[in-house]
Motif scaffolding. Sequence first.
Motif, short mmCIF file in Angstrom:
data_model
loop_
_atom_site.label_atom_id
_atom_site.label_comp_id
_atom_site.label_asym_id
_atom_site.label_seq_id
_atom_site.Cartn_x
_atom_site.Cartn_y
_atom_site.Cartn_z
N LEU B 514 8.01 1.98 -88.39
CA LEU B 514 6.95 0.99 -88.21
C LEU B 514 6.44 1.15 -86.79
CD1 LEU B 514 5.54 -1.41 -89.63
CD2 LEU B 514 7.09 -2.90 -88.36
N LEU B 515 5.22 1.59 -86.70
CA LEU B 515 4.64 1.90 -85.39
C LEU B 515 3.74 0.75 -84.94
CD1 LEU B 515 4.90 4.50 -83.69
CD2 LEU B 515 2.65 5.15 -84.56
N LYS B 516 3.87 0.37 -83.70
CA LYS B 516 3.02 -0.67 -83.13
C LYS B 516 2.43 -0.17 -81.83
CE LYS B 516 5.80 -4.35 -85.08
NZ LYS B 516 6.75 -5.44 -84.82
N TYR B 517 1.16 -0.45 -81.66
CA TYR B 517 0.52 -0.05 -80.42
C TYR B 517 -0.67 -0.97 -80.18
CZ TYR B 517 -1.95 2.56 -84.08
OH TYR B 517 -2.60 2.90 -85.23
N GLY B 518 -1.03 -1.09 -78.95
CA GLY B 518 -2.15 -1.98 -78.64
C GLY B 518 -2.32 -2.14 -77.14
N GLY B 519 -3.20 -3.03 -76.79
CA GLY B 519 -3.47 -3.25 -75.38
C GLY B 519 -4.10 -4.61 -75.14
N ILE B 520 -4.10 -5.02 -73.92
CA ILE B 520 -4.67 -6.31 -73.53
C ILE B 520 -5.31 -6.19 -72.16
CG2 ILE B 520 -2.48 -7.08 -72.51
CD1 ILE B 520 -3.21 -9.93 -73.38
N THR B 631 9.74 1.34 -84.59
CA THR B 631 10.97 0.78 -85.13
C THR B 631 11.42 1.68 -86.28
OG1 THR B 631 10.17 -1.41 -84.58
CG2 THR B 631 12.04 -1.28 -86.09
N ILE B 632 12.61 2.18 -86.19
CA ILE B 632 13.06 3.21 -87.12
C ILE B 632 14.27 2.71 -87.90
CG2 ILE B 632 13.70 5.65 -87.31
CD1 ILE B 632 12.86 5.85 -84.30
N GLU B 633 14.15 2.82 -89.22
CA GLU B 633 15.31 2.54 -90.07
C GLU B 633 16.14 3.82 -90.11
OE1 GLU B 633 15.99 -0.28 -91.65
OE2 GLU B 633 14.11 -1.41 -91.50
N LEU B 634 17.14 3.87 -89.26
CA LEU B 634 17.92 5.10 -89.15
C LEU B 634 18.82 5.30 -90.36
CD1 LEU B 634 18.82 4.64 -85.39
CD2 LEU B 634 17.18 6.27 -86.33
N SER B 635 19.35 4.21 -90.86
CA SER B 635 20.17 4.27 -92.07
C SER B 635 20.27 2.85 -92.59
CB SER B 635 21.56 4.83 -91.75
OG SER B 635 22.30 3.87 -91.01
N SER B 636 21.08 2.67 -93.60
CA SER B 636 21.22 1.31 -94.12
C SER B 636 21.94 0.42 -93.12
CB SER B 636 21.99 1.32 -95.44
OG SER B 636 23.28 1.86 -95.23
N ARG B 637 22.63 1.00 -92.15
CA ARG B 637 23.35 0.20 -91.16
C ARG B 637 22.69 0.21 -89.79
NH1 ARG B 637 29.49 -0.16 -92.08
NH2 ARG B 637 29.74 0.28 -94.28
N TRP B 638 22.02 1.28 -89.47
CA TRP B 638 21.49 1.42 -88.12
C TRP B 638 19.98 1.27 -88.10
CZ3 TRP B 638 24.30 1.90 -83.72
CH2 TRP B 638 25.66 2.20 -83.85
N LYS B 639 19.54 0.59 -87.12
CA LYS B 639 18.09 0.49 -86.88
C LYS B 639 17.85 0.65 -85.38
CE LYS B 639 15.53 -2.75 -88.83
NZ LYS B 639 14.92 -4.09 -89.04
N GLY B 640 16.86 1.40 -85.05
CA GLY B 640 16.54 1.61 -83.64
C GLY B 640 15.11 1.21 -83.33
N GLU B 641 14.89 0.91 -82.10
CA GLU B 641 13.54 0.53 -81.68
C GLU B 641 13.33 1.07 -80.28
OE1 GLU B 641 11.74 -3.45 -82.86
OE2 GLU B 641 12.18 -3.72 -80.73
N ALA B 642 12.28 1.82 -80.11
CA ALA B 642 11.99 2.39 -78.79
C ALA B 642 10.53 2.10 -78.47
CB ALA B 642 12.24 3.89 -78.78
N GLY B 643 10.29 1.62 -77.28
CA GLY B 643 8.92 1.31 -76.90
C GLY B 643 8.68 1.56 -75.43
N LEU B 644 7.45 1.80 -75.13
CA LEU B 644 7.07 1.98 -73.73
C LEU B 644 5.82 1.15 -73.48
CD1 LEU B 644 7.60 3.49 -71.05
CD2 LEU B 644 5.95 5.20 -71.84
N ARG B 645 5.85 0.44 -72.41
CA ARG B 645 4.71 -0.41 -72.09
C ARG B 645 4.26 -0.13 -70.68
NH1 ARG B 645 2.49 -5.13 -74.09
NH2 ARG B 645 1.10 -6.05 -72.54
N LEU B 646 2.95 -0.18 -70.51
CA LEU B 646 2.37 -0.11 -69.17
C LEU B 646 1.79 -1.48 -68.85
CD1 LEU B 646 1.16 1.24 -66.62
CD2 LEU B 646 -0.83 1.80 -68.01
N ASP B 647 2.28 -2.08 -67.78
CA ASP B 647 1.71 -3.35 -67.31
C ASP B 647 1.09 -3.12 -65.95
OD1 ASP B 647 1.85 -5.39 -69.11
OD2 ASP B 647 3.91 -5.95 -68.61
N GLY B 648 -0.04 -3.68 -65.75
CA GLY B 648 -0.67 -3.54 -64.44
C GLY B 648 -1.41 -4.79 -64.05
N TYR B 649 -1.58 -4.95 -62.77
CA TYR B 649 -2.41 -6.04 -62.29
C TYR B 649 -3.15 -5.58 -61.05
CZ TYR B 649 1.47 -6.75 -59.03
OH TYR B 649 2.44 -6.57 -58.10
#
Lengths: 398, 1078
Positions: B514-520, B631-649
Motif C-alpha cells: 500500500l503506497l502513500k505519497y503526497g505533499g502539503i 506498507t508491506i504485508e511481508l507475511s501473515s505475521r510480519w508487516k513492515g512500513e517504510a517512509g521518508l518525509r521532507l519537511d521544510g519551513y
Amino acid sequence: MKLPIIGSLALGATTAALVACGNGGASEPPVTSYDPAATSKLQFAVGVATLAFGPGQKVAYGLNTVETLRQKNGLSGTLYNVPMIIGPTNFNVLISTETGSEVQSAGGDTGTNHITWGTLNQSLWTGPPRGLKSSSTGAFGYGLCPCNSDSGPGNGFTPLYQAYYQPIYGNIAYVARWYGGPPAFPAAGPSVRALGWLGYSLGFNDFAVAPALGTYHLYAAVPPAYDTPQNPTPSPGPNGTPTPPPGILAAGAQLANLRGLPPFATPSFTADGHGGGTIHLSVPRGVSETMVEVRAVGGSGIGVCVQSHQTDSFYTIVTHHNGTQGLFLADDLGPLTQSGHKTPSICPRGEYQIYAAGVDYPAYESSYPQNLAQLPLIKGSGGQADVTTSNLLTGSYP
Amino acid sequence: MKSALLSALRCCDCWECKLLEDLLRVNKLIVLIGLCCITTTAAALAETAGIISGTVTDERTHLPLAGVRVEAKSPSGTYRTVTDAQGRFRFLSLLPDNYSLTFSLVGYLPYSESIVVLNGSQQTVTVPLSKTIKTIAVTHARSPGSAFQRGMTIDTYTVTGAQIETVQGKAFNTNENQLLRSIPSVTIDKSGTVSIRGGFAFEAAYEFEGIDYTSPQPNLQNTLQNISNFGLLNGVGSVQLIPGAGDATRGDTGTGLVLFTAKHGTYPSYFHGDAEVQQFPFLHQLGLEWGWADPSQRLSNYAGFIGQRRAFQYGIPGTAANTLGTLGTNAATLGSTIDPNLVYYAPSFLKSNDFVDNLIYRFGHNQGQRLQFFIQDQAITQTLDYGGFAFLPYISGGTSAGKCAPYVVIGPQGPVNTAQQNFTCDNLIPLFPGQPNTFAFVSSPDRLNSPFLAYKFEYGVNLGTTSLLTARYWRTWAEQSQIMPAQGILADPYGGKRTAGQIDVTTQLGSKNLLKYGGIYEFIVPYGNRYDFTSYTAFTTPAYIIGYSITHPNQPLPLPYTYTGLLPNNNPSAQQGLQQDFFSPQFCAQLGLHSNCGYLSGYFPGGVRFPFEEDIATVSQQQYGAYLQDTIELSSRWKGEAGLRLDGYNFQIPTQAGAPASIPAVEHQRLYEPHLNVSYLPDPRDTIRFGFGHTLSAPLPSLLGADVSRAPYAAFENIPSYDNSTGKPASYCGPRVTQLCSSYADQLYWLTRDYRYGAASLEAPLVGATFTNIDLSWAHEFRDGAAMKITPFYRRGYNVIEQTAQIIGYNYQTGSPVFGNVAYSNLGIQKATGIEALYTKEVPVGVSVQLGATYISQFGNEPPGTYLQPAALALGETYRSPDLSPFQLNAALNYRSKNGWRINPIVGFNVGYPYGTGYYTAVYCNGIPVIVPNTSLAIIYSQTPGYIDPLDPGTCTKPNIAATRGIHEPGLPGGLLTTPRVDADLTVEYRPPTHGLLAQSVFGLQIQNLFNQLYNVPVYNGCYGAPVTTGLQSGNAPCTYSTAPYAPPDVSAHSSSPYLTFPNLAPLSFRFYYQVQI
C-alpha cells in the motif's frame, strides 16, 4: 452486578488510599531547625583602645570590644540577631574622646551605659549600603558588623562582610575601615569580589568613649519566631534583663585595667614604583602582633590598572615583632583581571592609605578563615583585649 | 455441525481462525464462520477517511473469485465495488463509522460481517465464500478504541465516541484536556498544559478533520499551549493520538500528533440536545447537534453547537482573590514568589459559542468522488479581573494627583517616593485610550475576545480501483482582541492565519503493498497590532519606575505590583536617566538640574508623554512537506512500513542592517525524516511492534522576528538624537546596540525594542528542534474482549530551543530574581525514556474500563523555577523536567445497567510534581562554568537554599554555608516532589425507558473535583525569613513582605514555610444536565 460492585469498591478503596496519602499538592516541606543557643557559643572580651588620630598624633582612649558567636564548625552562629552591649554603671556613652563633644549618631544611647542596635545601625558608622538597603548590625563569628541578613529581600540574601568606620563615636575625619586582605589573608577571586567582597574581619570594634572598669555584657537576641507586629523581634531591656527568654545569648567580659597599649606612630611608606613598596613602622612595646592595613583607593590612578581597581583594595601585613621595622608590600596583590592576570597592588598615581593596629591578644590567629574553632582565643595574658591604632598615612603612588 | 464448522475454519490460514477453531474444540463458542482474517492498522494518515481492502476466494478451492459484489454499508454512507480477476477489492475512502460488509456472488451463499473504520485506518479482510454451508456469521467486532490492534505498525491510541463518553463522564463535555489526559503518553504538566511524551506543548501538533490546528501565532492565553481552538471540544467523533514518530504521512509532528475527527451526518438522522446547569460556580451550557443524510447517502451534514456561560472560581469559595496565590501557569513555571495578582487578573467569566458543520457530498461512479466542506466558528469572550474592578487603577497606577505609588525608590528605611517619580507618574506615563488621567480607576474590567475560524474544502476521488486521491484546501484564523486597561494592553485584533493546500494519494500495489505519497504547502501569516502601555520603563531607570498600590482599604485589591516595573532596562547600553529629557523646565529647575534636563521641552512646549509600545507582526512563514511511504504485508505475521518525509519551513525574516550573518542560513530549513515501523504477530491475541522515526518541530513565528512599530515615535522623528549623559547623539541603536541613532524617534524605538525583546534576540538564529523517537509495543487481547498495550519509548531531542537569561538582580518587593536579556538558542537537550500502558474494556452493559498510565523520566536543560542559566547551558547540564509528574494514571470506569442507569467515576492520579531550587546550581565562577552549591555567592540574592557566612564566605566553588532554609534540597533544582495528587469526577446518569417514543431523555449529575483538591504546586516563599542558624529556625524580620502594605494577607499564616501552597484550583461542584436524543 457483582463485578461493578467489586470494581466500584476496589476503585473507591484505592482512591481513598490515594487521597489519604496526598492532599492535592498542598504540602509544604518540613523544616528542620536548631536552637542557636544550644549549638552556638558567644564569647566576649573588652579592652582599652588607644586611638592615635589627626595631625600632631593626638591620642584618645576608647573601649575595644571583641566577640565571637560561632557554631561548632566555626562559622557564624546566627546570621541575624540584635546585639547590645551594656557596660558597668559608670560607663557613659556621652562624650567622644576624640572630639571632646557629645557623641554623634548615638540616638537613645546618649548618656546611658549601653550601646544598642540603634547606634550600631547608624549610617555614619556603617557607611552607605552596598546595595539598595543597609544591613542591620549583628554579632557574628568574629566581631560585630552590619551584616544581618536583612538588606535584601527576605529570601536568602546573605550580605558579605562590611566593616564599620572606626572608631565608632570617633572623629569622622579620621575613621577607617579594617579589612583583612592579602598577603596575610587569602585574596578573593573575581566572582566574589564582584559581589562586593572587600576583605575579612579583624575582629575588633572600637568605641571612642571613655572605658570604665567593670563588667561588660554582650547580648545577642535571636528572634524565636517570625517577626510580625504581633510578635516583634525580642530585644534585651536596657537594664540588662534579657526579655523574653530564651532567645537571647549573653556573654560577659571584665575590664580590670585601664592602662592601654602605647600609641602607635603613623607608618611611613616608600614606593618601589612597581605597585608595592616598603612600609616603615615602629611597633610599641606591649604589642604582641601588629596588622598593617594598606587601602588602595578604588578608581584612583592612571592606566589600565584602574580597570581592575574600581573598588577599594585592602592589603594586610602581619608582624609579631616589636620596634622599628620595614614591611614589604608586594607589587602584584591587586585584583585579578577578568582573564586572570595579576595587577599592581597600587595603581600608578593611585591614592592609598596606610594604618596599623597593634594588639595584645592573638587577633590575627583567631580570625577567619584560618581559625574555625568555636571558641578562639580573644583575650591577652591580662585577660583583656587591648588595641592601639595608628593615624592614617594618606598618599599618592608615584 | 461442529465438524462442519471446524472444516470451514481450516480453510483459513489465519490466527483468528485458529483461535476460533480451538474454541470450538472445547465447545465454548457456537459459531460458524465463513471468513476470518481482519488485520487492522490505524495509521497517522492525513486523510479523513479509512480503507478496507481484501480478497475473496472459494472456500473449497481457495481460488480467487472475480465479480463478487461487495457492499460496505453504514449510517454514514454506502459503498459498493466488485472483486477483480484476482478476487481483490478495496474501499479507499470510507467515512469513519461501523460498517456492515456484505459479499454476494451467484452460486455462492452471501456473507456479511462488521468492521469499524476510523480516519486513516486500513483494514484487510480475507473472505472465503461457500456454496454449501448455510451459516450465520458471528464475528468478534473489535473496537478501534481497543488497546489491541492487530498488526499495528505505529504506536497509536484511539478514543472512540463511546470511550470519549467514558473518559469525559458524559456527552457534551467540552474539556479537551480531560479527554487527552486519559491517553497514555499524555501528561498534564503542573501548569495544566498537555504534554506528549514530555515534550513542550508547542512541540506537539494538532489536527481537526485534517486541518492543522497548530496555533499560527503565540497563544496569548497560554504561551505554553499550541492549539488554536481554545481547548474546547465540539463535534468531535473520535480522537487519535500518535506519540513519537508516527509515520511519514504527517509532518511537523515534534513529539506527537493529536487528530480529532469530526462527526458527520448519517441516515437515519439523529438529533441530540443538551442543557446543563451548575450553581456554583455558575455555569449554563446548551449543546445541540444534528446529523442527517439523504436516503441515498450522497449528501450528509452534521451541525453541532455548544454555547457556554460560566463563571470561574479559584480555591476556596468566598476567599479574596489576592490570597489565592498563583494559578500555576507562570509563577509555578518560572518559580516566582508569591504573586496573588495572577489570580486577581485571571478570568472571571467566559462566554463561548462554538459551531461546527461538516457537509459531505458523494457522487460519481459507485459514489467514488467526494466533496466535503467543514467549518468551525468559535466566539469566545472572557471577562478578566477575577478580584473585581471597583477601585482598580489603570496600569499607570496613580492613586491621586501629585502622588504616585508609595515605593520603589529605596531609602534607608525602605521604599519612599521621589519628586521625579511623582512627576513621571502624573505627566509622562502614556494614557490608555479613554483614560482621563494617570490616577483614574478603570470603568470596566479587562476583556479578551478570542474568535477562531477554520474551514476546509476537500475533494476525494477514486482513481480506478487501486488509487485514491484526496485534495484539500483549508484556512484557519486565530486571533484575540484584548482590551485590558488595568493591565495596560490593547489589541484589536491580533492573531494569525494559516492557509494550506494538500494532496494525498493512496495506491494499492498488488496484494502486498500500500503506497502513500503526497505533499502539503502552508502559508502562515501573523497579523494585527498590539499596544502595550507598560513599557514606558524602557525609558526610565529602575529608580523611577512606577508601580501602584492598594487603592482602597476595603477592597482586596492587588498588592503593589508592577508588571514590568521593577525590571531594569534590558539594553546593556541603555541610557540612564533618559526620562529627564521629558521633564518640564520648571521641574528641572526644581530638581536643580540644568545641563541635562528638559531636552524635549523646546520641541514640545506643552509637554509630551512617553510613547506607548506598538507590537507588530513581521514574520510570515512557509511550511511544506512531501512524503512517500510503503506498507508491506511481508507475511501473515510480519508487516513492515517504510517512509521518508521532507519537511521544510521558510521564515520571511525582514533583514536589517547589522543583523547577524547567520540569519539567511537558518531562515530556510529542510529535514528528511525517515520512518521505519514493523509489526509481528506471534499469536492471535498478541502483537508486537517496533518503530523508529525522526520528526521536526518547526519553530513558532513568535520565536523569530519580533519587532515593534516605529509609528508611536513619529512625533519625535524630526528631533535630533540626544544622550543627556554625554550631550551627544545617542549611540545605542541598531541590532547590535552600536549604531548612532538617526533621530530621537530612532532612539526611542531601539530602547523599546531592546527592552521588549532584548538587544540580541530580534533575529535569533534558531532552527527547528528535531526528535529521534524509538518505541516498542506489546499488545494483548484477553478472551473477554479486554485488551492491554505496553509501550516503552525513548525520545531524544536535538536543537531544542532554549531560553537563557542571567540573573542580574532581584525584585525588591518579592525577592524574585530579575533576569537580563533573554537569549534563545538551539543548544537545548531533551532525553525522555518511559513506559506507557493502556487497558481497555468496552461492554454495552456492565463496566467498561479505560485505564491509562504513563511513566516518564525526562531530562532537559529546562530547570524548574527559573530561566536556564547560561553556565548550565555551557556545561550541558540537564535537569529533571520541571513541569512533569514522573508517573500519571487515569482511570475511567463506566458502569451501564440494563435499566438505564450509568455510573461513571473518573480518577486522575499523579505522584507529584517536581519543585525546589536544589542544593546545586550552575554558575560562572571566575569566568569558568561550574556546578556549585546554591548560595548567594552563586546566585545573587535570590532563591538560595544555602546561606553563606558573611565573615567567611568561602569561594564560589566552596562556599561556607552557615545556615540553610531548613529543608533538604537534594541535588539540582527540581529534586523535591509535591505530595501525590488525586482528582476525581463522578457522573450518575439515568436514561428512562422510551416505551416506543422517538425521544430518549437522559438525566444526569456530574460531580466535579469530588475530593475538593484545591491546591497547586508550592511556590518559593520570598517572604521566608532570613536564616538564624544552621538548619534554620523560623525566619525573622527582614522580609519585605512582613509589614504592610507589602504583606499578602495570607502570608503571616505561612511565614515559617520555605515554600507556600495556595488554594487556587476550582472547588467541588455539582453539574446537572438533561440530554435528549431523537
